[in-house]
Write a protein that holds these residues in place. Structure first.
Motif, short mmCIF file in Angstrom:
data_model
loop_
_atom_site.label_atom_id
_atom_site.label_comp_id
_atom_site.label_asym_id
_atom_site.label_seq_id
_atom_site.Cartn_x
_atom_site.Cartn_y
_atom_site.Cartn_z
N ASN A 141 10.23 13.14 29.39
CA ASN A 141 9.18 13.28 30.40
C ASN A 141 8.19 12.13 30.48
OD1 ASN A 141 9.74 16.19 31.25
ND2 ASN A 141 9.56 16.39 29.04
N CYS A 142 7.89 11.52 29.39
CA CYS A 142 6.78 10.57 29.36
C CYS A 142 7.23 9.12 29.27
CB CYS A 142 5.86 10.88 28.18
SG CYS A 142 5.71 12.64 27.81
N MET A 143 8.40 8.91 28.70
CA MET A 143 8.87 7.55 28.46
C MET A 143 8.92 6.65 29.70
SD MET A 143 12.40 6.34 26.74
CE MET A 143 13.28 6.32 28.28
N PRO A 144 9.34 7.19 30.87
CA PRO A 144 9.43 6.30 32.03
C PRO A 144 8.14 5.52 32.27
CG PRO A 144 10.34 8.44 32.55
CD PRO A 144 9.74 8.57 31.18
N CYS A 145 7.00 6.12 32.00
CA CYS A 145 5.74 5.41 32.21
C CYS A 145 5.17 4.86 30.90
CB CYS A 145 4.71 6.32 32.85
SG CYS A 145 5.21 6.89 34.49
N HIS A 146 5.13 5.69 29.86
CA HIS A 146 4.45 5.27 28.62
C HIS A 146 5.36 4.49 27.67
CE1 HIS A 146 0.61 7.25 29.39
NE2 HIS A 146 1.30 8.25 29.90
N GLN A 147 6.60 4.30 28.02
CA GLN A 147 7.58 3.55 27.23
C GLN A 147 8.01 4.33 25.98
OE1 GLN A 147 8.44 0.45 28.90
NE2 GLN A 147 7.13 1.54 30.32
N ALA A 148 9.12 3.89 25.40
CA ALA A 148 9.78 4.68 24.35
C ALA A 148 8.88 4.99 23.17
CB ALA A 148 11.04 3.95 23.89
N GLY A 149 8.17 4.04 22.67
CA GLY A 149 7.32 4.31 21.50
C GLY A 149 5.92 4.74 21.88
N GLY A 150 5.65 4.95 23.18
CA GLY A 150 4.32 5.34 23.62
C GLY A 150 3.36 4.18 23.71
N GLN A 151 3.90 2.97 23.63
CA GLN A 151 2.99 1.80 23.61
C GLN A 151 2.51 1.39 25.00
OE1 GLN A 151 6.19 1.72 23.24
NE2 GLN A 151 7.12 -0.19 23.88
N GLY A 152 3.01 2.07 26.04
CA GLY A 152 2.50 1.83 27.38
C GLY A 152 2.91 0.48 27.95
#
Ligand code: HEC
Ligand code: HEC
Length: 314
Positions: A141-152
């Motif tokens: 759900n979030c990776m497309p925007c926040h990237q795989a490691g959440g680094q944005g």
């Protein structure tokens, strides 16, 4: 001649001869082969009795029900859960296994849901589940925007692994962000500020995070920032550190989301980036609301994942 004699003497043949010298032997079958054959026959008969095997009219022999049926919980089109029993097939087996996994997962989700954030974070077993289930949910759900490691990614979505939180980094604030979404809006200043004034404000913003700037212009920009004409302070605060209620950015750190000032090659480029941004305003930052797409247990788990697994939470 000699070899032909030998063959005739030593070997039993059926007496048939083709092409003058091709004969058919009558050797007994090897024992291993004969036993293999009998075992295969026995196996086939047992198999026919136990498993679906022979077609009979429009049906087939069903075999032993205990082995050949699978019962699983299926969801009907109108959302009801029903017990379904079908003959054995890969799809039913898959459904049954998925149900088992879901039931096992549900126990963990329920545990996370009924435990306080702090207690989840300090429970090693629960955190192991949060790490793995959270990673899957985050990736989906979030990776497309926040990237795989959440680094944005600058210009797309903020870094969730650092200590800086536009909308607050407590469990409750992160939860609210995920449930309801966020949409930071900054007005355009093209009709408010002259080109000179814009340039002064830009130099002031550069000075706030120790970037190269023109000190005189920055001083004039300071007055504009804190004065009624530009009124930046209203949203960004007197100290320019931003306000979590508005999600207005902290302009004094070196973290940038929309204008990559820290990454720009030189002063001229930094000025251009900020000038364009403040001139046009910001209306791009849409963090979607997840309350309709994820259930509360999943959102709680993601809250802990963002706060503790990604590691930037406060
Ligand atoms: C369509 C892109 C997109 C998706 C998908 C997305 N986000 Fe965001 N997220 C954003 C943007 C953009 C912002 C910043 C909003 C702003 O600046 O106003 C943001 C902000 C956030 C923040 C606030 C950060 C802070 O500094 O306060 C959190 C927490 C967050 N997202 C978590 C998530 C989680 C968890 C998911 C997955 C369930 C997710 N996001 C999915 C785009 C997205
Ligand atoms: C109405 C409130 C409001 C006012 C007034 C306002 N801002 Fe903002 N500003 C915001 C918000 C909200 C954001 C974050 C937008 C987002 O992340 O989606 C922001 C972001 C920024 C950014 C981007 C930071 C980054 O990380 O890339 C800069 C630079 C900025 N503002 C400078 C200014 C300056 C200079 C002024 C005055 C001329 C000003 N702002 C006036 C609300 C405001």
């Amino acid at each position: 001649m000699m070899s032909q004699d030998k063959r005739n003497v030593n070997k039993q043949t059926t007496g048939h001869v083709w092409d003058d010298d091709l004969e058919e032997l009558t050797n007994p079958l090897p024992m291993w082969w004969v036993w293999g054959f009998y075992i295969t026959c026995v196996f086939a008969i047992v198999y026919w009795l136990l498993y679906p095997a022979w077609p009979v009219a429009s049906s087939y022999t069903k075999g032993l029900p205990a082995i050949n049926t699978i019962t699983y919980t299926a969801t009907t089109v109108d959302g009801k859960e029903v017990q379904k029993t079908t003959h054995w097939n890969m799809r039913s087996k898959f459904m049954a296994e998925m149900n088992e996994l879901k039931a096992a997962q549900k126990q963990w989700f329920d545990k996370v849901a009924s435990t306080s954030y702090e207690a989840v974070a300090s429970d090693a077993d629960l955190m192991q589940f949060v790490n793995s289930a959270g990673k899957t949910l985050f990736t989906d759900n979030c990776m497309p925007c926040h990237q795989a490691g959440g680094q944005g990614k600058i210009g797309i979505a903020p870094n969730l692994t650092d200590d800086y939180w536009q909308y607050g980094g407590s469990y409750q604030q992160i939860n609210t962000t995920i449930v309801a979404g966020r949409h930071g809006v900054m007005p355009a200043f093209k009709q408010v500020l002259s080109a000179d004034e814009l340039n002064q404000v830009v130099n002031y913003v550069l000075s706030l995070s120790g970037e190269p700037h023109n000190a005189d212009k920055a001083k004039a920009g300071d007055s504009l920032f804190h004065g009624p004409k530009a009124g930046c302070y209203v949203c960004h605060g007197d100290d320019a550190k931003g306000k979590v209620e508005l999600g207005s950015a902290n302009l004094t750190d070196k973290i940038w989301l929309w204008a990559d000032v820290a990454g720009a090659a030189n002063e001229q480029e930094k000025v251009t980036l900020l000038t364009n941004l403040i001139y046009a305003g910001i209306n791009r930052g849409v963090m979607p609301a997840w309350s309709a797409r994820l259930n509360p247990e999943q959102i709680k788990l993601l809250t802990v994942y963002v706060h503790d697994s990604l590691g930037g939470g406060k």
